[in-house]
Design an enzyme around this catalytic site. Structure first.
Site, PDB file in Angstrom:
ATOM      1  N   ILE A   1       8.475  -0.899   6.184  1.00 26.96           N
ATOM      2  CA  ILE A   1       8.994   0.014   7.202  1.00 26.96           C
ATOM      3  C   ILE A   1      10.504  -0.101   7.338  1.00 26.96           C
ATOM      4  O   ILE A   1      11.223   0.890   7.403  1.00 26.96           O
ATOM      5  CB  ILE A   1       8.317  -0.258   8.566  1.00 26.96           C
ATOM      6  CG1 ILE A   1       6.840   0.118   8.504  1.00 26.96           C
ATOM      7  CG2 ILE A   1       9.017   0.506   9.687  1.00 26.96           C
ATOM      8  CD1 ILE A   1       6.572   1.594   8.227  1.00 26.96           C
ATOM      9  N   CYS A   2      11.030  -1.326   7.331  1.00 28.25           N
ATOM     10  CA  CYS A   2      12.455  -1.532   7.606  1.00 28.25           C
ATOM     11  C   CYS A   2      13.340  -0.752   6.641  1.00 28.25           C
ATOM     12  O   CYS A   2      14.207   0.009   7.054  1.00 28.25           O
ATOM     13  CB  CYS A   2      12.791  -3.020   7.527  1.00 28.25           C
ATOM     14  SG  CYS A   2      14.535  -3.369   7.810  1.00 28.25           S
TER      15      CYS A   2
ATOM     16  N   ALA B   1      13.560  -7.634  11.724  1.00 29.89           N
ATOM     17  CA  ALA B   1      13.531  -7.807  10.277  1.00 29.89           C
ATOM     18  C   ALA B   1      14.101  -9.154   9.850  1.00 29.89           C
ATOM     19  O   ALA B   1      13.540  -9.830   8.975  1.00 29.89           O
ATOM     20  CB  ALA B   1      14.302  -6.664   9.611  1.00 29.89           C
TER      21      ALA B   1
ATOM     22  N   GLY C   1       6.603   0.269  22.260  1.00 32.12           N
ATOM     23  CA  GLY C   1       6.122  -0.964  21.660  1.00 32.12           C
ATOM     24  C   GLY C   1       5.402  -0.736  20.344  1.00 32.12           C
ATOM     25  O   GLY C   1       5.354   0.370  19.811  1.00 32.12           O
TER      26      GLY C   1
ATOM     27  N   ARG D   1       0.802  -1.225   0.000  1.00 27.83           N
ATOM     28  CA  ARG D   1       0.000   0.000   0.000  1.00 27.83           C
ATOM     29  C   ARG D   1       0.837   1.279   0.000  1.00 27.83           C
ATOM     30  O   ARG D   1       0.321   2.350  -0.276  1.00 27.83           O
ATOM     31  CB  ARG D   1      -0.931   0.018   1.211  1.00 27.83           C
ATOM     32  CG  ARG D   1      -0.227   0.154   2.552  1.00 27.83           C
ATOM     33  CD  ARG D   1      -1.215   0.153   3.697  1.00 27.83           C
ATOM     34  NE  ARG D   1      -0.547   0.287   4.996  1.00 27.83           N
ATOM     35  CZ  ARG D   1      -1.180   0.258   6.160  1.00 27.83           C
ATOM     36  NH1 ARG D   1      -2.493   0.089   6.193  1.00 27.83           N
ATOM     37  NH2 ARG D   1      -0.505   0.390   7.292  1.00 27.83           N
TER      38      ARG D   1
ATOM     39  N   LEU E   1       7.670  -0.268  -1.541  1.00 25.32           N
ATOM     40  CA  LEU E   1       8.320  -1.579  -1.532  1.00 25.32           C
ATOM     41  C   LEU E   1       9.500  -1.556  -0.558  1.00 25.32           C
ATOM     42  O   LEU E   1      10.277  -0.612  -0.523  1.00 25.32           O
ATOM     43  CB  LEU E   1       8.808  -1.934  -2.931  1.00 25.32           C
ATOM     44  CG  LEU E   1       7.724  -2.299  -3.958  1.00 25.32           C
ATOM     45  CD1 LEU E   1       8.341  -2.473  -5.343  1.00 25.32           C
ATOM     46  CD2 LEU E   1       7.001  -3.575  -3.554  1.00 25.32           C
TER      47      LEU E   1
ATOM     48  N   GLU F   1      12.282   4.634  31.615  1.00 22.98           N
ATOM     49  CA  GLU F   1      11.978   3.217  31.405  1.00 22.98           C
ATOM     50  C   GLU F   1      11.180   2.699  32.603  1.00 22.98           C
ATOM     51  O   GLU F   1      11.596   2.858  33.748  1.00 22.98           O
ATOM     52  CB  GLU F   1      13.267   2.422  31.246  1.00 22.98           C
ATOM     53  CG  GLU F   1      13.117   0.907  31.289  1.00 22.98           C
ATOM     54  CD  GLU F   1      12.169   0.376  30.229  1.00 22.98           C
ATOM     55  OE1 GLU F   1      11.223  -0.364  30.609  1.00 22.98           O
ATOM     56  OE2 GLU F   1      12.359   0.694  29.047  1.00 22.98           O
TER      57      GLU F   1
ATOM     58  N   HIS G   1      44.227 -12.358  14.666  1.00 22.80           N
ATOM     59  CA  HIS G   1      44.825 -11.313  15.497  1.00 22.80           C
ATOM     60  C   HIS G   1      45.439 -10.242  14.605  1.00 22.80           C
ATOM     61  O   HIS G   1      46.078 -10.560  13.599  1.00 22.80           O
ATOM     62  CB  HIS G   1      45.921 -11.912  16.390  1.00 22.80           C
ATOM     63  CG  HIS G   1      46.653 -10.893  17.209  1.00 22.80           C
ATOM     64  ND1 HIS G   1      46.139 -10.370  18.377  1.00 22.80           N
ATOM     65  CD2 HIS G   1      47.863 -10.292  17.015  1.00 22.80           C
ATOM     66  CE1 HIS G   1      47.003  -9.502  18.868  1.00 22.80           C
ATOM     67  NE2 HIS G   1      48.055  -9.428  18.056  1.00 22.80           N
TER      68      HIS G   1
ATOM     69  N   ALA H   1      15.216  -1.172  21.879  1.00 30.04           N
ATOM     70  CA  ALA H   1      16.169  -0.844  20.820  1.00 30.04           C
ATOM     71  C   ALA H   1      15.845   0.487  20.150  1.00 30.04           C
ATOM     72  O   ALA H   1      16.735   1.328  19.949  1.00 30.04           O
ATOM     73  CB  ALA H   1      16.193  -1.966  19.786  1.00 30.04           C
TER      74      ALA H   1
END
Length: 470
Positions: A41-42, A318, A270, A35, A38, A202, A449, A182
């Site tokens: 959201i991510c 994702a 959330g 909608r 493409l 929080e 290393h 996050a």
């Protein structure tokens, strides 16, 4: 007459578009319905553009501390408009990439709002008017959106969701971030590095509460050292939005209510699944708090209808959505007679989590506390970055790697990291867990290393009293 497909995917986020590509690879006639943009959201408003913002803030931070590296940089300034423009450019590039992938794989794209009219049929209302589509199977991948506070819905001016925070109308001077998951912590980190005075509230007793307690404690100290105000065990009871700012009433853990003034507020408390008004109710699909209930392969219980991603139970990540997309399509192909696919159910214990604040956080599997709750006898090892030569050379000596093992079998139960580039390192432990490794294989692996990844090796050695560099 309705257009017919083998698979229709409703939603083109990282779950949906990956599912469509895998379906096309397996020879299934595939369509995708979207909608908005493409990539979902991510790609357009989440994972990728936020990392572009955070990268700009990281570079700005390094430039401001050039003298720590023996360099001189004068007149350093941040141009928020240019930073946002770069981020949007990155999103646009990736959106174009998904468009190319749809064409390459001959996936039909129907732009518009899709509504299920049956388990395997839907209508799409868009620029072309109303289209009717049918398929042998339909995958719902409609994602989720930010949850609003009931007493202060986001207005895009003073009260923001993550979406507003990515294209800010102005730079906050004094920012309140509600929620330390996050999304909240990443935006707190970005705006703090860009020069805002940031307060994080929080409700639970520690920041990033899904992470290991040692990681939470380390992050809180690091953020406080950067100048942030962190309030845990606290809640915002009231927000009054004015023309020039927001008044907040914050209830502290001791029960006292304090009033404070902020220029802007980001709400990160959330998500809400996008499962309303798409026809699920009439089909008898089982929902729990709006999330579609599925079996380990994505089946909804209604024949022919499947679901993946942020509209099903979490974690809402994702890469989890993409993995579900592949698993679900392979299960569909198997049902359609393909004997060459062998889908495996999702193992939630092997899903890594990454938070791209400064310092970064990455983890997979059980924390030490959760392992003990599950009845394991635990061996845990922690190795600090201050003992790692590469971290010291990079000027990134703050952080650690912690590994958790079953003392009886040596099974790797979990790994938890905080520090520079740990989001790139966690995959080593993810592969190890997927291969059901024990401490023996990890101890006998040779780590290059000098790299920060040597801290991974040392944490394993440390769990068994064999650490070499501390």
């Amino acid at each position: 007459m309705a257009e017919q497909y083998d698979v229709i995917v409703l939603g083109s986020g990282p779950g949906g578009y990956v599912a469509a590509i895998r379906a096309a690879q397996l020879g299934l006639k595939t369509a995708i319905v979207e909608r908005e943009l493409l990539g979902g959201i991510c790609l357009n408003w989440g994972c990728i553009p936020t990392k572009a913002l955070l990268r700009s803030a990281e570079i700005f931070h390094y430039m401001q501390h050039a003298k720590d590296y023996g360099l001189v940089a004068k007149g350093i300034e941040a141009d928020l408009e240019a930073v946002v423009k770069r981020s949007r450019g990155v999103a646009k590039q990736l959106n174009a990439g998904v468009t190319h992938l749809m064409k390459k794989n001959k996936i039909a794209v129907h732009m518009g709002t899709g509504t299920l009219t049956g388990p395997t049929s839907l209508t799409v209302k868009g620029d072309k008017g109303e289209e009717k589509l049918t398929a042998r199977h339909v995958i719902v991948a409609t994602g989720a959106r930010a949850r609003d506070l009931p007493f202060a819905p986001a207005d895009g001016k003073r009260v923001w969701t993550y979406r507003h925070a990515m294209t800010p109308p102005e730079m906050p001077t004094k920012l309140l971030v509600i929620g330390s998951g996050a999304i909240g912590i990443e935006f707190a980190s970005f705006y703090s590095d860009m020069g805002a005075e940031v307060t994080v509230v929080e409700m639970l007793d520690r920041v990033v509460p899904v992470e290991d307690a040692d990681v939470s404690a380390f992050l809180e100290k690091a953020l406080a050292k950067q100048g942030m105000t962190i309030k845990t065990g606290a809640g915002v009871e009231e927000l009054k939005v004015g023309a020039s700012g927001v008044s907040a009433k914050i209830k502290a853990k001791d029960g006292k209510v304090e009033s404070a003034e902020f220029s802007h507020v980001i709400v990160a408390v959330g998500i809400v699944p996008n499962t309303e008004n798409i026809g699920l109710e009439k089909l008898g699909v089982k929902l729990d708090r709006g999330f579609i209930q599925i079996d380990p392969y994505g089946r909804t219980g209604v024949k022919g209808l499947w679901a993946i991603g942020d509209c099903v139970p979490g974690p809402w990540l994702a890469h989890k959505a993409s993995h579900e997309g592949v698993t679900t399509v392979e299960a569909i192909a198997q049902e359609l007679g393909n004997k060459d696919v062998h889908p495996h159910p999702l193992d939630r214990n092997n899903i890594p989590g990454c938070t791209y604040c400064r310092p970064q956080i990455a983890s997979v599997g059980l924390t030490a506390a959760k392992a003990k709750e599950a009845g394991y006898t635990v061996k845990a090892g922690t190795f600090p970055f201050i003992g790692n030569g590469k971290a010291i050379a990079l000027g990134e000596a703050e952080g650690f790697v912690k590994t958790v093992f079953d003392a009886k079998t040596g099974e790797l139960l979990g790994a938890h990291m905080i520090g520079a580039e740990v989001t790139e390192m966690i995959q080593g432990f993810v592969v190890g867990k997927t291969l059901e490794t024990t401490e023996a294989e990890l101890m006998n692996s040779i780590f290059p290393h000098p790299t920060i990844s040597e801290s991974m090796h040392e944490s394993v050695l440390g769990a068994y009293g064999r650490a070499l560099h501390i």
